[in-house]
Every structure is written in structure tokens, then in C-alpha cells.
Write a protein that holds these residues in place. Structure first.
Motif, short mmCIF file in Angstrom:
data_model
loop_
_atom_site.label_atom_id
_atom_site.label_comp_id
_atom_site.label_asym_id
_atom_site.label_seq_id
_atom_site.Cartn_x
_atom_site.Cartn_y
_atom_site.Cartn_z
N SER A 78 0.86 -1.18 0.00
CA SER A 78 0.00 0.00 0.00
C SER A 78 0.89 1.22 0.00
O SER A 78 2.12 1.10 -0.07
CB SER A 78 -0.92 0.00 1.23
N MET A 79 0.31 2.41 0.11
CA MET A 79 1.11 3.63 0.18
C MET A 79 1.99 3.65 1.43
O MET A 79 3.04 4.26 1.44
CB MET A 79 0.19 4.85 0.19
N GLU A 80 1.56 2.93 2.48
CA GLU A 80 2.29 2.97 3.75
C GLU A 80 3.14 1.73 4.00
O GLU A 80 4.21 1.82 4.59
CB GLU A 80 1.32 3.13 4.93
N TRP A 81 2.66 0.56 3.55
CA TRP A 81 3.31 -0.70 3.91
C TRP A 81 4.14 -1.25 2.75
O TRP A 81 3.73 -1.19 1.60
CB TRP A 81 2.28 -1.76 4.27
N THR A 88 10.23 -5.48 6.90
CA THR A 88 8.99 -4.80 6.56
C THR A 88 9.06 -3.37 7.09
O THR A 88 9.81 -3.08 8.03
CB THR A 88 7.77 -5.53 7.16
N LYS A 89 8.30 -2.49 6.44
CA LYS A 89 8.34 -1.08 6.80
C LYS A 89 6.96 -0.45 6.66
O LYS A 89 6.24 -0.73 5.69
CB LYS A 89 9.34 -0.34 5.90
N TYR A 90 6.61 0.38 7.64
CA TYR A 90 5.36 1.15 7.61
C TYR A 90 5.73 2.62 7.76
O TYR A 90 6.50 3.00 8.65
CB TYR A 90 4.44 0.73 8.75
N ASP A 91 5.17 3.48 6.92
CA ASP A 91 5.49 4.90 6.96
C ASP A 91 4.26 5.71 6.54
O ASP A 91 3.85 5.67 5.37
CB ASP A 91 6.67 5.20 6.03
N THR A 123 4.12 9.08 7.31
CA THR A 123 4.68 10.41 7.49
C THR A 123 4.87 10.75 8.97
O THR A 123 5.94 11.21 9.37
CB THR A 123 3.82 11.50 6.81
N GLN A 124 3.85 10.53 9.80
CA GLN A 124 4.01 10.81 11.22
C GLN A 124 4.71 9.66 11.94
O GLN A 124 5.62 9.87 12.73
CB GLN A 124 2.66 11.08 11.87
N TRP A 125 4.28 8.44 11.67
CA TRP A 125 4.90 7.26 12.25
C TRP A 125 5.68 6.49 11.19
O TRP A 125 5.24 6.37 10.05
CB TRP A 125 3.84 6.31 12.83
N GLN A 126 6.84 5.98 11.59
CA GLN A 126 7.60 5.08 10.73
C GLN A 126 8.07 3.90 11.57
O GLN A 126 8.73 4.08 12.61
CB GLN A 126 8.81 5.77 10.10
N LEU A 127 7.73 2.69 11.14
CA LEU A 127 8.12 1.46 11.83
C LEU A 127 8.93 0.60 10.87
O LEU A 127 8.49 0.36 9.73
CB LEU A 127 6.89 0.69 12.30
N THR A 128 10.08 0.11 11.30
CA THR A 128 10.94 -0.72 10.46
C THR A 128 11.40 -1.93 11.24
O THR A 128 11.81 -1.82 12.40
CB THR A 128 12.17 0.06 9.97
N MET A 170 9.84 5.40 14.80
CA MET A 170 10.14 6.83 14.78
C MET A 170 8.82 7.60 14.73
O MET A 170 7.94 7.30 13.92
CB MET A 170 11.01 7.19 13.57
N TYR A 171 8.71 8.59 15.61
CA TYR A 171 7.50 9.41 15.68
C TYR A 171 7.86 10.86 15.40
O TYR A 171 8.67 11.46 16.10
CB TYR A 171 6.84 9.30 17.05
N HIS A 172 7.25 11.43 14.35
CA HIS A 172 7.44 12.85 14.02
C HIS A 172 6.38 13.66 14.75
O HIS A 172 5.20 13.59 14.41
CB HIS A 172 7.31 13.06 12.51
#
Length: 329
Positions: free
Chosen positions: A201-204, A228-231, A233-238, A264-266
Motif C-alpha cells: 500500500s502507500m504505507e506498507w 517490513t516497513k510502515y510509513d 509520514t508521522q509514524w515510521q516502523l521498520t 520513529m514518531y514525528h
């Protein structure tokens, strides 16, 4: 400071002085075929024994498009350029520049392209961000530095799999010496692998890699990597992990396992809070460590990064604090 570095630095300064409408982080266009750029990073480290300041990375890059089908990139970098131990006053460093990247790209289609030369090994997420200023923390996970060659001198065939939307592949190989054997984490003359990454998806996104390399001391290692990575913009998980089996010249076999999970949390576009847990275990060297990291990142501009972090190690003598300033020109 060597004449070689002065010459490189003078070229960069001259290029920037003649640039029109220069934008930080985007390099300088000298003509339609040639762009130049550079970056540097400084690091302050405090541990149980010493406080050290380092001009850690200094690099110069040239890149461009020759025609719609061919582009190139060349990068020379000096690592550990200068250091000063603030505890005892000792100074050190190396002004020697090494070839980090030197490759050409042949663009055929979305499905099939060829990269040849010295390049970043196309494995995972962290390893494909070679420049400090673009990374989330000052330190690199052990996963990305100890278990596979982070650089490759050879060929990478890459593109998107036509039958599966959003699935990108890299089929890479090396059957020769590295272009600069002084500048690689694992010296080898045999390295092959396949890497896949799928955009869900746009995030995953997620992916996996398999590979094999043989070191200059006849250590044969086969590995399996996944991440795997989730992003949003505000949250990013790797999350990335790698399992390796090595066969040594003395007939012994051993396994190594490493990985990390990072969040990571913006809380604003410029400010971010980072937490990371790492695990590393190598049965051959009997080295095991659990690392927890809490960090902070401030980007007043995207090409300028100020970062700080503290690391807690299960090997307690290795606890340390890191602070860095990095700039991409």
C-alpha cells in the motif's frame, strides 16, 4: 591535510561558487551531463572510557545522465577523516579517500535494467541509505554492518516483476575482487544474491533476500534476510532480521542471527523521536549483544540533520552517547 583532499575540496567549492539558483542538498549542475555534490558528518561520542570528537565522513560525488538510457554515479569518501580524544588530547584520522560507489545504469524498461560497477548492496532498507544525513540515527544496526558485504563490485539486474504489481527485484552478483578492498566491511571475491520488495500500500512494504558470499579467508556464508516497513509520514516502523550459516576453513559450521525493530514518531516536520531495539548473536565468535537505543532527530532543512542518541548494551562497558551533525550539499 593532504593535497588530494585539498584538490577535491577546491573543486567542490569552485563548482558551488559558479552555481546558479543553488538549492542545498541537490548538488550543482555543471552541464547537462555532470552534477557534483558533497556531504560531511561530525560525531561526538561519550562512553565509559573516553570522550571523542570526529569529522567522521567527508565525501564528494559526481553524477548525471549521458542519455535517456544511461546514467552514472561516482563517489569518493574518507571515513574517520579526523578525530580528537577529548579525554587525553590524542589526535588521529585518515585523509585517504576511497571509492565507495562507481557505477553506471542502463535503463531498458520498468521490468529490466542493469547496474554495473561498485554499488550499495541492494538488501533491505537500512543498507540502501548510505549517507549519514539521510538516516534516522547516528549509529548503524549491527545487522547491517557485520553479516553481509554492504558494498558490491559487480552487476545488479533489477526492475519490477510484470505479473505482480508493486514487486521489485534485484538479481546481483560479484565474481571478482572489490574495486577498493580497503573500503569494504567484508572482503570477498564471490557474492551472489536475490532481493525482492513488495509495495502492499502507500504505507506498507516488505521484502526478503537470499545470498551467498565467500570471504578472502575461505569463509562461505549463506544468508536469509527479511524486513517490513510502515510509513505514514508521522509514524515510521521498520523491522529487519537476518539469519546466516557460515562454513569455515577449519571445517566448523556456525550460525549468526541479528535484527532490529525501530519506531520513529514525528511530532513536527522537523523533530522526531526514535526508539530501536537490536539483537546480535554470532556463535563462531561467541559475541552476543542486546542494544536499546533512544534517539532524537532535528532537521531544520531536509539536507541538514542534528541527531542524538543513547545506547544501552547488555555488554555494559559498551554503553555510549552519540551526537552528530550531517550536511548534504
Amino acid at each position: 591535510m593532504t593535497i588530494r583532499f585539498l584538490s577535491l575540496f577546491s573543486i567542490v567549492l569552485l563548482s558551488f561558487s559558479h552555481a546558479q539558483e543553488y538549492e542545498l542538498g541537490h548538488g550543482v549542475s555543471l552541464n547537462e551531463y555532470l552534477n557534483v555534490g558533497s556531504y560531511f558528518s561530525t560525531v561526538f561520542e561519550s562512553n565509559k572510557h573516553n570522550d571523542t570528537w570526529m569529522l567522521d565522513d567527508v565525501a564528494v560525488m559526481a553524477y548525471g545522465d549521458i542519455n535517456p538510457m544511461f546514467s552514472y554515479l561516482a563517489e569518493a569518501e574518507a571515513v574517520g577523516f579526523y578525530s580528537k580524544n577529548l579525554t587525553d588530547g590524542a589526535e588521529g584520522g585518515s585523509k585517504k579517500f576511497h571509492i565507495e560507489r562507481l557505477y553506471g545504469d542502463v535503463w531498458m524498461s520498468d521490468d529490466f535494467n542493469i547496474r554495473f560497477g561498485k554499488m550499495i548492496t541492494p538488501i533491505g532498507y537500512w543498507n540502501k541509505e548510505p549517507i549519514n544525513v539521510l538516516r534516522d540515527t547516528s549509529s548503524n544496526p549491527l545487522y547491517s554492518t557485520l553479516l553481509f558485504p554492504r558494498l558490491l563490485t559487480g552487476i545488479d539486474i533489477n526492475g519490477y516483476v510484470p505479473a505482480i504489481e508493486g514487486l521489485r527485484y534485484h538479481l546481483f552478483g560479484q565474481n571478482n575482487r572489490d574495486l577498493d578492498e580497503e573500503y569494504i566491511n567484508i572482503r570477498n571475491n564471490h557474492f551472489y544474491g536475490l532481493s525482492l520488495e513488495k509495495e502492499f500500500s502507500m504505507e506498507w512494504s516488505g521484502g526478503a533476500s537470499i545470498g551467498e558470499y565467500i570471504t578472502k579467508i575461505d569463509q562461505r556464508t549463506r544468508f536469509l534476510q527479511a524486513g517490513t516497513k510502515y510509513d505514514d509520514t508521522q509514524w515510521q516502523l521498520t523491522l529487519e532480521t537476518l539469519l546466516a550459516k557460515s562454513e569455515y576453513a577449519d571445517g566448523q559450521d556456525a550460525y549468526a542471527l541479528s535484527g532490529y525493530a525501530q519506531a520513529m514518531y514525528h511530532f513536527s516536520p522537523e523533530h522526531a523521536l526514535i526508539g530501536r531495539y537490536e539483537y546480535f548473536s554470532d556463535h563462531h565468535t561467541d559475541y552476543r549483544d542486546n542494544i536499546a537505543i533512544l534517539g532524537y532527530s532535528y532537521r531544520p532543512l531536509y539536507p541538514v540533520s542534528l541527531k542524538g542518541e543513547y545506547q544501552w548494551h547488555s555488554l555494559h562497558d559498551e554503553n555510549r552517547a552519540l551526537f552528530s551533525l550531517s550536511v548534504l550539499f
